[in-house]
Write an enzyme that holds these catalytic residues in place. Sequence first.
Site, PDB file in Angstrom:
ATOM      1  N   ASN A 151      52.851  -6.715  -2.567  1.00 17.72           N
ATOM      2  CA  ASN A 151      52.152  -7.802  -3.255  1.00 17.72           C
ATOM      3  C   ASN A 151      50.715  -7.358  -3.487  1.00 17.72           C
ATOM      4  OD1 ASN A 151      54.155 -10.170  -3.275  1.00 17.72           O
ATOM      5  ND2 ASN A 151      54.265  -9.353  -1.180  1.00 17.72           N
ATOM      6  N   GLU A 152      50.489  -6.832  -4.667  1.00 21.86           N
ATOM      7  CA  GLU A 152      49.191  -6.258  -5.010  1.00 21.86           C
ATOM      8  C   GLU A 152      48.219  -7.369  -5.428  1.00 21.86           C
ATOM      9  OE1 GLU A 152      48.635  -3.303  -4.273  1.00 21.86           O
ATOM     10  OE2 GLU A 152      50.197  -1.904  -4.900  1.00 21.86           O
TER      11      GLU A 152
END
Length: 252
Positions: A151-152
């Site tokens: 989850n950037e």
Amino acid sequence: MSKYTTEVFDSAIDGSKFVANKIKALIEKNNAEGKKTVLGLATGSTPVKMYKELIRMHNEEGLSFANVVTFNLDEYYPMEKNSEHSYWYFMHENLFNHIDVKPENINIPLGNLPQEEVDQHCLDYEAKIDAEGGLDIQILGIGRTGHIGFNEPGSELDSVTRQVTLAQITIDDAAPGFGGVENVPAKAITMGVASVLKARCIYLMAYGENKAQIVSDTLTNDITDQVPATYLQKHSNTVFVLDTEASSLLPA
Ligand code: F6R
């Protein structure tokens, strides 16, 4: 109000043993009650010492994983299972091949599906976590972007398992293992922020001075999608397990 706690250890080994002991205690309690234990697992360099300790507990202390169900956070896309770069391969090398977990209880997102089957696979993965009763413990590392799983920055609080594009810093960090940036897959399948936050208990481990800045950003900033790990401040039972170096930029 943040409800997380931090535990700072002299070494990564001590932090890893702390987390392994928590996992062991829960598995033994559930085994005694005839219940399954559902673990969310991470790859990368951070959890390797913790996995070694679990293997030691299995070999020397009789810890059984026969009633354990695992869900890994993520997998590169595209990626064949038997590639030495796959997280499937990593998990088998570093943990699963050395314990008595049942192969049918191991869940890792598939990186080798045709693109048109990926969305359904993600929905199925999320549903399977729920069908197993949810995650008892989620293990996390943290990337230099502040990613948890993949989850950037920009990931939303309500994000679930899905296909994502990796941040350039993440690709750069992975490049040595792939023999160059051009060989790192641009995409991955990852559990979402919401999938992670549904875990009843979360241990985020971070060791070494190269994690000090992002650990400080995570724990001292307000919640922001630019540092997805800050979402953990919303969780009621998260422990940040650090060594002295990783905690060195935290306010005293
Ligand atoms: C791994 C994962 C990533 C890593 C993070 C830190 O499954 O989801 O978020 O935890 O990139 O990686 P290391 O531990 O190699 O520094």
